[in-house]
Design a protein around this motif. Sequence first.
Motif, PDB file in Angstrom:
ATOM      1  N   UNK A 118      -4.030   9.067  -3.439  1.00  0.00           N
ATOM      2  CA  UNK A 118      -3.226  10.037  -2.697  1.00  0.00           C
ATOM      3  C   UNK A 118      -2.980  11.304  -3.503  1.00  0.00           C
ATOM      4  N   UNK A 119      -3.277  11.273  -4.811  1.00  0.00           N
ATOM      5  CA  UNK A 119      -2.849  12.377  -5.674  1.00  0.00           C
ATOM      6  C   UNK A 119      -3.894  13.492  -5.712  1.00  0.00           C
ATOM      7  N   UNK A 120      -3.371  14.723  -5.754  1.00  0.00           N
ATOM      8  CA  UNK A 120      -4.262  15.877  -5.878  1.00  0.00           C
ATOM      9  C   UNK A 120      -3.762  16.730  -7.023  1.00  0.00           C
ATOM     10  N   UNK A 121      -4.618  17.006  -7.986  1.00  0.00           N
ATOM     11  CA  UNK A 121      -4.146  17.774  -9.132  1.00  0.00           C
ATOM     12  C   UNK A 121      -5.095  18.891  -9.481  1.00  0.00           C
TER      13      UNK A 121
ATOM     14  N   UNK B  81       0.813  -1.221   0.000  1.00  0.00           N
ATOM     15  CA  UNK B  81       0.000   0.000   0.000  1.00  0.00           C
ATOM     16  C   UNK B  81       0.841   1.265   0.000  1.00  0.00           C
ATOM     17  N   UNK B  82       2.147   1.131  -0.221  1.00  0.00           N
ATOM     18  CA  UNK B  82       3.015   2.297  -0.201  1.00  0.00           C
ATOM     19  C   UNK B  82       2.966   2.997  -1.569  1.00  0.00           C
ATOM     20  N   UNK B  83       2.511   4.254  -1.618  1.00  0.00           N
ATOM     21  CA  UNK B  83       2.346   4.895  -2.928  1.00  0.00           C
ATOM     22  C   UNK B  83       3.657   5.016  -3.690  1.00  0.00           C
TER      23      UNK B  83
ATOM     24  N   UNK C 171       4.763   2.725  -6.633  1.00  0.00           N
ATOM     25  CA  UNK C 171       4.144   2.817  -7.950  1.00  0.00           C
ATOM     26  C   UNK C 171       4.577   4.148  -8.558  1.00  0.00           C
TER      27      UNK C 171
ATOM     28  N   UNK D  94      -2.311   4.181  -4.808  1.00  0.00           N
ATOM     29  CA  UNK D  94      -1.551   5.415  -4.978  1.00  0.00           C
ATOM     30  C   UNK D  94      -2.402   6.528  -5.581  1.00  0.00           C
ATOM     31  N   UNK D  95      -3.250   6.159  -6.553  1.00  0.00           N
ATOM     32  CA  UNK D  95      -4.006   7.197  -7.261  1.00  0.00           C
ATOM     33  C   UNK D  95      -4.898   7.983  -6.311  1.00  0.00           C
TER      34      UNK D  95
ATOM     35  N   UNK E  90       0.434  20.606 -14.802  1.00  0.00           N
ATOM     36  CA  UNK E  90      -0.660  19.622 -14.882  1.00  0.00           C
ATOM     37  C   UNK E  90      -0.406  18.377 -14.052  1.00  0.00           C
ATOM     38  N   UNK E  91       0.837  18.137 -13.648  1.00  0.00           N
ATOM     39  CA  UNK E  91       1.127  16.912 -12.915  1.00  0.00           C
ATOM     40  C   UNK E  91       0.586  17.045 -11.491  1.00  0.00           C
ATOM     41  N   UNK E  92      -0.219  16.089 -11.026  1.00  0.00           N
ATOM     42  CA  UNK E  92      -0.794  16.209  -9.685  1.00  0.00           C
ATOM     43  C   UNK E  92       0.251  16.080  -8.579  1.00  0.00           C
ATOM     44  N   UNK E  93      -0.016  16.713  -7.438  1.00  0.00           N
ATOM     45  CA  UNK E  93       0.877  16.629  -6.270  1.00  0.00           C
ATOM     46  C   UNK E  93       0.595  15.324  -5.524  1.00  0.00           C
ATOM     47  N   UNK E  94       1.559  14.726  -4.833  1.00  0.00           N
ATOM     48  CA  UNK E  94       2.965  15.094  -4.803  1.00  0.00           C
ATOM     49  C   UNK E  94       3.680  14.646  -6.069  1.00  0.00           C
TER      50      UNK E  94
END
Lengths: 157, 316
Positions: free
Chosen positions: B51-54, A4-6, A9, B48-49, A74-78
């Motif tokens: 967790x992302x904020x865009x 589950x570690x982001x 990926x 993972x997806x 455009x790339x989402x954070x983080x």
Amino acid sequence: MSIFKPEKSLWIYHLNTGSCNGCDIEILAALTPKYDAERFGVKLVGSPRHADIIVATGPVTAVAKESVLRVIDQVPEPKAIVVTGVCGITGGVFRGGYSIAGPLDTLVPVDVYVFGCPPKPEGIMVGILKAAEVLELKRKGMYQKDVVRISETGGVL
Amino acid sequence: MSILYWLLWILLLFVWALLVGGIDRKIVAHLQGRYGPPFWQNITDFVKLFYKKGKVASRTALVVIDVALVIGVAAAVLALSVLPFPMGSGDSQLLSASGDLIIFAYAFALMAMVYVLIGFGGKSPYTLVGASREISMLLSYEIPFILLIVAMGYRAVFITGLPVESIFSMSALLAAKSQLGTLLMDPIFLGIFLVLLVLGPAVVGSVPFDIPEAETEIVDGYGAELHGPRLGVLFGLKHIKLITYSYFLWMVFVSPLTGSVLLNVLSALLGSLLVAIVINTIPRAVSGRFRIDQGAKFYLLGPGLASLLLLLLTLV
Ligand code: SF4
């Protein structure tokens, strides 16, 4: 648990800001079966909105500047930015040219430098994995804004 | 009780769908002589997806995309609710009505329409091209698919001798299966099964027919403008679609019936993995992407004519 570690990926987006194509070939070489980047969860994606890590090459030409900034936005954070090749880091042989608006770190904060002209695929792989560490620090809110420097063969400088 | 069991079952199936995606990547990697990602990689990607904020592009119609995603999840649940699920006493369905085979086919078309809606909601040139390609693919594989569903309905009634009202119902197919042992014993059902396998890559959108989401040409097609949790839902939906189709082929045509729940569940999971490998992994490992006109021509001429022939054979 690492399932589950982001940071296990890593979807990378390859951004060419006007390079000579030497570094781009080496990035593709890092994804081939010989180096097998996919074993670390690396996947090349087509859209910057899907990406976690931007792997940028080239000195940022004046024509490309606007598009480069929009793509990075455009790339989402983080997100993490890896610059490969000397001309992305300092401008290299193109430094001071009339058509150059970069290098990239004068425009946006950069997390990892991979030196070399071009760097070897091993160096690019290490750069991507260091960017994963940066992503983890950013997620935990412990990011220090240090730039990691990687030599062309993959050693940390 | 049965609905609780069924909910648990579709949750398990969803996790299994992600695992099947990872196993697929592992197998392709080994075929190419590399190690490949761990087989739980797609679970990591999915988590993972979230967790992302865009940032969302101002032209994007978020409402359309959200509605489309909700419809997609609903369609997937609908398709799974009419499919048989393994119990101790053989297969049983959560919802069973006359005509549920049509509902199943409709849910699949709906899932493809979700991609089209997402593409039109994105409003970028890439998503629009992706959406229009998805429509072309839908038109070319949906015709053989519906013809085959009709042929299955007729054949099941013919074999079991059930009244005509139970045509197009899953229970007639299951009755025919328990009569024959497996539907593949019947030559016409065998033909239908093979043509459905050929249709598989287009229905689930895998290589060589992932033309609507060609990531190297049109930056992931209809999904190009999505990110973060919305992309995660789309990612899950693609996996669910693959597993539902493989599960349908396995449960309705092949799965042997045993007396124990555990064996039935294992057979359902492993069988759907097997079908998923045949319709997703092997084509992906050996072939590149087709052009849209090649894809459409292939499906209308190959499976299209075959399904027409099978339908005529069931009617005579
Ligand atoms: S660093 Fe060297 S190889 Fe890479 S883009 Fe610049 S000039 Fe080309």
